[in-house]
Scaffold this motif. Structure first.
Motif, short mmCIF file in Angstrom:
data_model
loop_
_atom_site.label_atom_id
_atom_site.label_comp_id
_atom_site.label_asym_id
_atom_site.label_seq_id
_atom_site.Cartn_x
_atom_site.Cartn_y
_atom_site.Cartn_z
N TYR A 136 9.86 0.99 0.29
CA TYR A 136 9.51 -0.05 0.91
C TYR A 136 10.25 -1.23 0.61
O TYR A 136 9.92 -2.21 1.59
CB TYR A 136 7.80 -0.15 0.43
CG TYR A 136 6.97 1.06 0.54
CD1 TYR A 136 7.16 2.25 -0.21
CD2 TYR A 136 6.08 0.72 1.53
CE1 TYR A 136 6.33 3.31 0.17
CE2 TYR A 136 5.21 2.14 1.77
CZ TYR A 136 5.19 3.22 0.98
OH TYR A 136 4.43 4.20 1.28
N VAL B 210 -6.66 -0.79 4.27
CA VAL B 210 -6.32 -0.88 2.84
C VAL B 210 -5.22 -1.86 2.64
O VAL B 210 -4.24 -1.73 3.06
CB VAL B 210 -5.86 0.67 2.47
CG1 VAL B 210 -5.54 0.53 1.01
CG2 VAL B 210 -7.10 1.52 2.74
N ASN C 10 0.75 -1.18 0.06
CA ASN C 10 0.11 0.02 0.05
C ASN C 10 0.88 1.22 -0.21
O ASN C 10 0.79 2.11 1.02
CB ASN C 10 -0.82 0.09 1.34
CG ASN C 10 -1.94 0.98 1.36
OD1 ASN C 10 -2.27 1.74 0.05
ND2 ASN C 10 -2.55 1.51 2.48
N PRO C 11 1.73 1.50 -1.07
CA PRO C 11 2.66 2.64 -1.06
C PRO C 11 1.69 3.97 -1.26
O PRO C 11 0.75 4.03 -1.95
CB PRO C 11 3.72 2.29 -2.34
CG PRO C 11 2.66 1.53 -3.21
CD PRO C 11 1.80 0.61 -2.32
N THR C 12 2.08 5.00 -0.68
CA THR C 12 1.66 6.16 -0.71
C THR C 12 1.86 6.92 -2.27
O THR C 12 3.30 6.89 -2.24
CB THR C 12 1.96 7.33 0.00
OG1 THR C 12 1.64 6.79 1.52
CG2 THR C 12 1.39 8.52 0.16
N PHE D 259 7.28 -3.21 5.08
CA PHE D 259 8.76 -3.12 4.57
C PHE D 259 9.11 -4.56 3.94
O PHE D 259 8.76 -5.60 4.71
CB PHE D 259 9.66 -2.49 5.20
CG PHE D 259 9.73 -1.14 5.58
CD1 PHE D 259 9.12 -0.88 6.95
CD2 PHE D 259 9.86 0.10 5.01
CE1 PHE D 259 8.93 0.60 7.36
CE2 PHE D 259 9.75 1.26 5.11
CZ PHE D 259 9.30 1.37 6.65
#
Lengths: 349, 192
Positions: B59, B114, B29-31, B76
């Protein structure tokens, strides 16, 4: 006792001076309140909905240390002060802390400068705001907790909040943003401890405060939101649950200008997301425009596109297309409003 | 190519597979950053975008640490290779370690997380975020498509195949361990 130091002539009919002292003890103080040495402050309840003007004497204005500079001693007429109320003066709110005492002439209580407005969302959805008064502002934390693999932030704050129906509901692990309102990602703190006994004087109708300890937590982009209050102020709320929105009929104004945001190079093998923003002729932002995306290229079948929340994500996996270009367009009511040219670039990795 | 180069290549190939795995990316779920590619967000680094310096923590890492203070709730993956032995001077054992960890606040998946629990179940996964990440990575490396996925070689679970990994009191995770067998590589360009 000498008569000359008494502000009013003593009662001479009884022959005893103690009657005069008792009779004039409190009025002597109210006399002083009518001089230039007094201050007029607003005495406020915890949510600031009730404010009363009151005269008092504020002492300790000339401190010699930073920690003492945020404390004042306030002298009130007896029965005026309650722990957990605020006083407002010098453009600041001060929380009344410490058990009030009196010497039969006036009442004395400590006021601590409030340096931050704590905000959280109640279970009803309402945003609660309370000014907090910090304590133990110096600590020996370095700010980070470094082990060999991960570096975490490390900090604690200790502060007072007035005891009221909302603050009584605060529970451990509740999270609060304690940072500037315009921070891109505010620092979030989690409630570690709530102490009641040391500053609860409700049994003697003297009010009370809660002593809270919060520790640095991490920002959660999916839960911590910046919202706009009724007065237009933008503030951060941790663990914010947005109310169910009222459905709004989308409109398509006649004078609409679109801008596509996103990089103009698309690396093979990786996805890139594009978004569109709209403004009217006066430059005002429009949010309810109905639009669609369109791709113009000679290799449409090799472009993978997915749409979500009005944005489009594009991916190309064919290395032979490096150097080729295509167009991404925004269409409103069958009209082309904006387009950008995107170049297919080498894979990055 | 030398043994050390081969080790770096394995790490790089595994990381590339991770970045292209939809479920892994979904669970990380990277920004998003509108100025950066998804791969740039996942790998992190410092970038020059229109004259402005943009920094991403990342990440996925090819080393066993995360630089910069962690300020967000994130997950991570750290990829590392050990080479404990060369057998008979011919076969090199590459031990592939994948350290997967998430901030404790986001380990549990629900209908409010999420991705949601329903979303991952719909794709055949279950459990918490760390469990699902382990599953996605294991299917990627240990499944039938491992050989086709890209130049990884003969990958098999090894030793303490799945072990709890808790780098500190705010993170929870697992370490997955695999063995990759390959021929002993000697650089033929010897300079005297």
């Amino acid at each position: 006792m000498k008569e000359w130091y008494l502000p009013n002539p003593p009662n001479i009919t009884s022959g005893y001076e103690n009657d005069a002292i008792s009779e004039y003890a409190q009025s002597n103080f109210t006399d002083v309140l009518e001089t230039m040495f007094s201050d007029t402050v607003l005495l406020c309840n915890s949510d600031l909905s009730e404010q009363t003007e009151i005269k008092c004497i504020i002492q300790g204005n000339m401190s010699n240390s930073q920690s003492k500079s945020i404390e004042r001693t306030v002298l009130f007429p007896i029965g005026s002060s309650v722990v957990g109320k605020y006083i407002y003066f010098n453009n600041s709110y001060w929380l009344l802390t410490g058990y009030p005492g009196n010497n039969k002439s006036y009442e004395k209580i400590v006021a601590t400068l409030c340096t931050f407005k704590l905000r959280w969302q109640a279970s009803s959805g309402k945003i609660i705001e309370r000014w907090l008064a910090p304590t133990n502002i110096t600590n020996s934390m370095s700010g980070t907790d470094r082990n060999s693999t991960l570096i975490m932030g490390d900090n604690y704050y200790y502060f007072y909040l007035p005891t009221d129906n909302e603050t009584k509901k605060l529970k451990r692990d509740m999270r609060f943003p304690i940072d500037f309102d315009d921070a891109a990602e505010p620092e979030i703190y989690s409630l570690d401890n709530k102490k009641i006994i040391g500053s609860n004087y409700q049994s003697s109708n003297k009010g009370g405060n809660l002593l809270l300890t919060v520790s640095l937590d991490t920002f959660n982009k999916d839960k911590d939101k910046q919202i706009t209050l009724e007065d237009g102020t933008k503030v951060w709320i941790a663990d914010y649950i947005s109310p169910t929105p009222t459905p709004v009929e989308p409109t398509t104004p006649t004078d609409v200008f679109a801008t596509i945001s996103g990089r103009t190079d698309l690396n093979v093998g990786y996805s890139r997301t594009y978004s569109a923003t709209f403004k009217d002729a006066d430059g005002n932002s429009l949010t309810d425009v109905i639009y669609s995306w369109n791709i113009v290229s000679s290799f449409n079948s090799k472009i993978t596109s997915t749409e979500s929340n009005g944005k489009i994500t594009l991916t190309i996996n064919d290395q032979t297309l490096v150097g080729q270009t295509f167009k991404l367009q925004v269409i409103v009511d069958g009209n082309l409003l904006s387009e950008i040219e995107i170049k297919v670039s080498q894979s990055l990795y | 190519m030398s043994n050390m180069s081969k080790a770096s290549e394995y790490k790089s190939n595994v990381i590339e597979l991770l970045m292209k795995n939809d479920m892994v990316v979904k669970l990380l779920n990277p920004t998003p950053n509108e100025n950066l590619d998804l791969s740039e967000v996942l790998l992190g680094g410092t970038f020059d975008i229109n004259g402005e310096t943009v920094t991403e923590q990342g990440y996925i890492f090819d080393y066993y640490f995360i630089d910069d203070t962690i300020t967000d709730t994130k997950s991570f993956i750290m990829v590392e290779i050990d080479m404990p032995e060369i057998k008979n001077g011919i076969f090199v054992s590459y031990i592939l370690h994948l350290y997967i960890c998430s901030n404790k606040d986001i380990v549990r998946l629900s209908e409010h997380s999420v991705p949601t629990l329903s979303q991952i179940k719909a794709e055949g996964y279950m459990g918490n975020r760390v469990d699902a990440l382990c599953d996605a990575i294991d299917r990627m490396l240990n499944g039938n498509n491992a050989m086709k996925a890209g130049n990884i070689g003969d990958v098999i679970p090894y030793g303490q195949y799945r072990q709890i990994f808790t780098p500190n009191n705010k993170f929870y995770g697992m370490r997955l361990t695999y063995k990759v067998r390959n021929e002993n590589q000697v650089d033929v360009n010897c300079h005297v």
